[in-house]
Design an enzyme around this catalytic site. Structure first.
Site, short mmCIF file in Angstrom:
data_model
loop_
_atom_site.label_atom_id
_atom_site.label_comp_id
_atom_site.label_asym_id
_atom_site.label_seq_id
_atom_site.Cartn_x
_atom_site.Cartn_y
_atom_site.Cartn_z
N ASP A 18 0.82 -1.23 0.00
CA ASP A 18 0.00 0.00 0.00
C ASP A 18 0.85 1.28 0.00
OD1 ASP A 18 -2.12 -1.87 0.45
OD2 ASP A 18 -1.88 -1.66 2.61
N GLU A 225 -11.47 -0.26 -3.09
CA GLU A 225 -10.64 0.28 -1.99
C GLU A 225 -9.45 1.03 -2.59
OE1 GLU A 225 -9.31 -3.11 0.32
OE2 GLU A 225 -8.15 -3.92 -1.33
#
Ligand code: FUB
Length: 325
Positions: A18, A225
Site C-alpha cells: 500500500d 478500496e
C-alpha cells in the site's frame, strides 16, 4: 528503458504494501503498510492483514537504494487503536508531517487517525483519539493548489464501508449487488490542524460514459478500496482498486469532490489478491508506486512495494501497465 530497480521489490528486509509516495524537499518518501508474516489462513474480512506499526521508506532519487528508516509509529503508542494498522498516507502542512492512518478501535471498528512529526520519517506522535466522524480504511490526502486539504478513503468488505450506509455502524448491512448503485469512496475536508473533518463525509460518484452511476455488478470498474488523487492539467484524477477483479482504474473530474467519469485501467492484476498504489510526479515524470507478492512467492499478506514509470498523455489519458511484461 527501465531503470535498474524498476518493478523490483524496493525493500527486502521487511514486507511492505500500500505505498503512498511523496516528494518532500526534493527527496522521495514512501509510506507503506508493514505486513506481518504469519501462517494463519486468509479470509474475506482481511483478518490476515495483521499490521502492527509503520516504517517510512526513503530514496534520494529513483536510482538510489531504498532505505528503511525504522519504526515510525506503533499500535502500542496509539490509545484508541486495538489492531490492524492498514494503509497510511502522509501530508506536509505548515512545515509539519502528518501520518494519516486507519486502524480498528477497541470496538473492532475501523477509524482514521492522525499522528504528527517534525520529520518526514517520524517518529510520529499520535493524537489521543481518532478523527470524529471517520470510519473505514485507506485514507489518501490531497493538498490542493489553494491549500485546502482533502481526504479520500473507504474500502469494501473487511474495510467496512458497506456497514455505514445508514449513517451508523451496522455489521449486518446489505452489500450493494447486481443493478444497485456501487458505493463510491468517501470524501471529507481536513482542518489545517489536521485534527478534525470540517465537512460532512460524503460518498463520491463514479459515472460511466453515459453519466450513470457505476453499478455494483460492474466489478471490472466499480470502486473497491485504495483511493488516490492526483491532479494533471487542472483536472482531478481519482484512481482506485476494483478489489475482486484486481485492477487499478481511474476516473476524471473537474472538482475535488467529483463527480468523476470512469476513464480506464492503470494496471492489470499483480501477483496476490490486493492491488494498491499511489501516483506521484518526480522531476517532471510520473510514476506509479504499487505492491505485489513477489518477495514471498505469492503469500497474499506478505507483500513488497515497487514502482514503475507511468505514461500520461497530454489529455490525461493513462497508458495501461502490464506489470510483468
Ligand atoms: O493492507 C491492508 C489492506 O489491503 C489495505 O487497506 C487495502 O487497500 C489492501 O491493500
Amino acid at each position: 528503458m527501465k531503470r535498474a530497480n524498476e518493478r523490483k521489490p524496493l525493500i527486502r528486509t521487511i514486507y511492505t504494501a500500500d505505498p503512498s509516495a511523496h516528494v518532500f524537499d526534493g527527496k522521495i518518501y514512501i509510506y507503506p503498510s508493514h505486513d506481518f508474516a504469519h501462517d494463519c489462513p486468509d479470509d474475506d474480512n482481511g483478518d490476515q492483514y495483521i499490521m502492527k506499526d509503520y516504517h517510512v521508506l526513503s530514496m534520494e532519487d529513483l536510482d538510489s537504494e531504498c532505505v528503511d528508516n525504522g519504526l515510525a509509529l506503533s499500535e502500542d503508542d496509539v490509545p484508541w487503536v486495538s489492531r490492524q494498522m492498514w494503509a497510511p498516507d502522509c501530508v506536509k502542512v505548515d512545515g509539519k508531517f502528518y501520518l494519516v492512518f486507519p486502524a480498528k478501535d477497541h470496538d473492532g471498528i475501523f477509524r482514521i487517525g492522525v499522528a504528527v512529526s517534525d520529520s518526514p520519517t517520524g517518529p510520529f506522535v499520535p493524537q489521543k483519539d481518532y478523527i470524529q466522524g471517520s470510519y473505514s480504511i485507506d485514507p489518501a490526502v490531497l493538498v490542493d493548489d489553494d491549500e485546502r486539504i482533502y481526504c479520500y478513503y473507504g474500502g469494501l468488505w473487511g474495510g467496512q464501508l458497506e456497514m455505514w450506509q445508514s449513517g451508523s455502524f451496522d455489521e449486518n448491512a446489505h452489500r450493494p449487488e447486481g443493478d444497485e448503485d456501487a458505493l463510491g469512496p468517501m470524501f471529507a475536508e481536513f482542518n489545517r490542524e489536521m485534527n478534525a473533518f470540517i465537512t460532512e463525509p460524503k460518498h463520491l460518484e463514479i459515472l460511466d460514459e453515459n453519466g450513470q452511476k457505476l453499478k455494483a455488478k460492474d466489478e471490472d470498474r466499480r470502486y473497491f478500496e485504495g483511493p488516490w488523487m492526483h491532479k494533471y492539467n487542472g483536472k482531478y484524477y481519482l484512481s482506485y482498486s476494483t478489489g475482486t477483479t484486481h485492477y487499478l482504474c481511474y476516473a476524471e473530474g473537474d472538482r475535488p469532490d467529483g463527480p468523476f467519469t470512469y476513464k480506464g485501467r492503470i494496471m492489470e492484476p499483480v501477483l496476490g489478491w490486493t492491488t494498491h498504489h499511489s501516483i506521484v510526479e518526480i522531476a517532471g515524470e510520473w510514476y506509479l508506486f504499487y505492491h505485489d507478492c513477489e518477495l514471498s512467492g505469492g503469500i497474499t499478506h506478505e507483500r513488497c512495494v515497487k514502482y514503475t514509470t507511468l505514461q500520461i498523455a497530454k489529455d490525461g489519458t493513462i497508458e495501461t501497465i502490464h506489470p510483468y511484461e
